[in-house]
Scaffold this active site. Structure first.
Site, PDB file in Angstrom:
ATOM      1  CG  HIS A  29      -2.030  -0.948   1.245  1.00 11.35           C
ATOM      2  ND1 HIS A  29      -2.814  -1.225   0.153  1.00 11.35           N
ATOM      3  CD2 HIS A  29      -2.529  -1.721   2.243  1.00 11.35           C
ATOM      4  CE1 HIS A  29      -3.731  -2.137   0.477  1.00 11.35           C
ATOM      5  NE2 HIS A  29      -3.573  -2.451   1.736  1.00 11.35           N
ATOM      6  CG  HIS A  33       4.830  -3.986   8.888  1.00 14.65           C
ATOM      7  ND1 HIS A  33       4.766  -3.917   7.525  1.00 14.65           N
ATOM      8  CD2 HIS A  33       3.737  -4.668   9.276  1.00 14.65           C
ATOM      9  CE1 HIS A  33       3.672  -4.526   7.101  1.00 14.65           C
ATOM     10  NE2 HIS A  33       3.025  -5.007   8.140  1.00 14.65           N
TER      11      HIS A  33
HETATM   12  N1  APR Z   1     -11.995 -10.511  -4.471  1.00 16.70           N
HETATM   13  C1  APR Z   1     -11.494 -11.491  -3.688  1.00 16.70           C
HETATM   14  N2  APR Z   1     -10.178 -11.586  -3.381  1.00 16.70           N
HETATM   15  C2  APR Z   1      -9.336 -10.669  -3.870  1.00 16.70           C
HETATM   16  C3  APR Z   1      -9.787  -9.603  -4.702  1.00 16.70           C
HETATM   17  C4  APR Z   1     -11.184  -9.558  -4.999  1.00 16.70           C
HETATM   18  N3  APR Z   1     -11.690  -8.606  -5.770  1.00 16.70           N
HETATM   19  N4  APR Z   1      -8.720  -8.835  -5.015  1.00 16.70           N
HETATM   20  C5  APR Z   1      -7.647  -9.389  -4.415  1.00 16.70           C
HETATM   21  N5  APR Z   1      -8.004 -10.498  -3.729  1.00 16.70           N
HETATM   22  C6  APR Z   1      -7.170 -11.386  -2.922  1.00 16.70           C
HETATM   23  C7  APR Z   1      -5.789 -11.668  -3.494  1.00 16.70           C
HETATM   24  O1  APR Z   1      -5.822 -12.736  -4.442  1.00 16.70           O
HETATM   25  C8  APR Z   1      -5.003 -12.057  -2.219  1.00 16.70           C
HETATM   26  O2  APR Z   1      -5.057 -13.460  -1.984  1.00 16.70           O
HETATM   27  O3  APR Z   1      -6.908 -10.733  -1.679  1.00 16.70           O
HETATM   28  C9  APR Z   1      -5.731 -11.331  -1.106  1.00 16.70           C
HETATM   29  C10 APR Z   1      -4.904 -10.230  -0.425  1.00 16.70           C
HETATM   30  O4  APR Z   1      -3.828 -10.877   0.161  1.00 16.70           O
HETATM   31  P1  APR Z   1      -2.362 -10.217   0.328  1.00 16.70           P
HETATM   32  O5  APR Z   1      -1.999  -9.432  -0.857  1.00 16.70           O
HETATM   33  O6  APR Z   1      -1.465 -11.321   0.789  1.00 16.70           O
HETATM   34  O7  APR Z   1      -2.611  -9.170   1.527  1.00 16.70           O
HETATM   35  P2  APR Z   1      -2.357  -9.318   3.110  1.00 16.70           P
HETATM   36  O8  APR Z   1      -0.928  -9.083   3.400  1.00 16.70           O
HETATM   37  O9  APR Z   1      -3.015 -10.573   3.567  1.00 16.70           O
HETATM   38  O10 APR Z   1      -3.152  -8.049   3.638  1.00 16.70           O
HETATM   39  C11 APR Z   1      -4.550  -7.916   3.436  1.00 16.70           C
HETATM   40  O11 APR Z   1      -4.912  -6.595   5.387  1.00 16.70           O
HETATM   41  O12 APR Z   1      -3.452  -5.745   6.958  1.00 16.70           O
HETATM   42  C12 APR Z   1      -4.173  -5.475   5.798  1.00 16.70           C
HETATM   43  O13 APR Z   1      -2.795  -3.839   4.669  1.00 16.70           O
HETATM   44  C13 APR Z   1      -3.262  -5.160   4.623  1.00 16.70           C
HETATM   45  O14 APR Z   1      -5.045  -4.266   3.344  1.00 16.70           O
HETATM   46  C14 APR Z   1      -4.202  -5.402   3.489  1.00 16.70           C
HETATM   47  C15 APR Z   1      -5.011  -6.587   3.971  1.00 16.70           C
HETATM   48 ZN    ZN Z   2       1.378  -6.169   7.903  1.00 16.09          ZN
END
Ligand code: APR
Ligand code: ZN
Ligand code: ZN
Length: 366
Positions: free
Chosen positions: A44, A60
């Site tokens: 982000h 982090h």
């Molecule tokens: N619908 C369903 N799933 C989706 C979509 C969608 N439209 N767009 C993305 N995804 C899925 C991705 O395929 C991925 O598996 O959302 C997941 C996001 O996972 P990561 O990128 O690993 O993110 P993560 O580190 O788990 O963080 C998720 O939590 O703490 C907060 O800042 C962080 O906003 C972020 C969220």
């Molecule tokens: Zn984190």
């Protein structure tokens, strides 16, 4: 000196640089990093969705060994294994005094300044300060953090697994157990099966949920959610997530729905798939200017609880060791959360994989 991954401009790849690193001051700890996870929150920032001072050392979610301590440090000593706490709470603000260190005002201030508590940073490049994300700056061979940000842990857990506790496990398991307080026999939906979402799923399973529906767009990861306790999966590329969850719950919706992506649309989906008087928990982080559209009449007439969860509403000095004990007791899965291991030099490859959604977690090994 410390080799670190630095973000100079939003939207650009991180660059690997040799930074100058000062000594730890009073109340600070120098940590030799051993492992750091690539979290969507770092991404982000790279994309400019969380505006912060630049240049900055991101990262982090990390674990390492205490290399040196500043004056007055009592909670850790040289050689201790530590997990970084990215919400180093002050202990004295109104939230800390009322049992909510996750919402500490001082930690929130430090998130915005990108500095240590005294307003400065220990990293510099050509004499100019380089900021540190969430006081951690974990994508660096060495970092200097406030004492409260270095939580001592048991020594028998590999650093790569311990690092996960720092963010994805605390955030996900904590959202299920602390924030939602998932009850045995309940129904749950989790939108977004990434590092955080997988841990919401395993937290809900630990709490005894009978039905756990995982929603994502990557089929391979959806298949893996079953080993973490998901009972059903929905591919949101193929099906409308809200209708699919309603179909799986006799048209009622789930007791608890979680959003773990950070998109306003999927946040509204989580609310819309929650049953009347159920609980919606927003875990994903959207950009500060974004808004979620929710039907106003439903607010009173459906009486849902709409809440958020930051750091899984955790208290790291207590919860990090507890989570590691749960792992050691065989109750938490950590190994399968790591999809790929990168060197610091390969960090941009790790972010490309995060962006495509292919990894559950990518980890930097130092
Ligand atoms: N619908 C369903 N799933 C989706 C979509 C969608 N439209 N767009 C993305 N995804 C899925 C991705 O395929 C991925 O598996 O959302 C997941 C996001 O996972 P990561 O990128 O690993 O993110 P993560 O580190 O788990 O963080 C998720 O939590 O703490 C907060 O800042 C962080 O906003 C972020 C969220
Ligand atoms: Zn984190
Ligand atoms: Zn505080």
């Amino acid at each position: 000196m410390a080799k670190a991954a630095v973000l100079h401009r939003y939207g650009e790849p991180l660059s690997i640089e040799e930074l100058d690193l000062a000594s730890p001051k009073r109340g600070e700890v120098k940590v030799k990093m051993k492992a750091a996870g690539l979290c969507h929150s770092d991404w982000h920032v790279v994309q400019g969705q969380l505006p912060l001072p630049l240049p900055i050392v991101l990262g982090h979610e990390g674990a390492g060994i205490v290399e040196e301590v500043g004056e007055g440090v009592t909670s850790v000593k040289q050689g201790d294994h530590v997990v970084l706490n990215w919400v180093p709470s002050c202990g004295t603000c109104s939230y800390c005094r009322t049992g909510r260190p996750d919402l500490c005002e001082e930690a929130a201030r430090l998130m915005a300044t990108g500095t240590l508590p005294d307003g400065t940073t220990r990293f510099s490049l050509h004499g100019k300060p380089v900021y540190q994300f969430l006081t951690a700056g974990a994508f660096s061979e060495y970092t200097i953090v406030p004492e409260q940000a270095a939580i001592p842990i048991r020594r028998d857990v590999p650093f790569e697994l311990a690092a996960l506790i720092s963010c994805s496990v605390m955030t996900g398991v904590g959202a299920a157990i602390h924030t939602a307080q998932v009850r045995p026999g309940s129904t749950v939906a989790v939108i977004g099966a990434g590092g955080v979402g997988f841990n919401i799923i395993q937290g809900a399973a630990l709490a005894g949920a009978k039905q756990i529906i995982a929603v994502d767009i990557v089929e391979e990861k959806l298949a893996m959610t079953k080993t973490f306790g998901a009972t059903h999966t929905v591919n949101a590329r193929e099906d409308d997530a809200v209708s699919a969850v309603l179909d799986l719950t006799d048209g009622i919706g789930v007791d608890y729905a979680f959003e773990a992506i950070g998109r306003p649309e999927t946040m509204a989906d989580a609310y819309n798939m929650t049953r009347k008087a159920g609980t919606t928990v927003i875990v994903g982080i959207a950009a500060p200017h974004e808004a979620v559209e929710i039907n106003a009449f439903s607010l009173p007439s459906q009486s849902k609880a709409l809440t958020g969860s930051w750091l899984g509403q955790g208290n790291p000095p207590i919860d990090y060791p507890k989570l590691l004990d749960l792992y050691a007791a065989g109750k938490l899965k950590l190994e399968p959360l790591i999809s790929a291991v990168y060197s610091l030099d390969q960090i941009n490859d790790g972010f490309a994989a995060l962006k495509s959604g292919q990894n559950i977690r990518g980890i930097i090994r130092f």
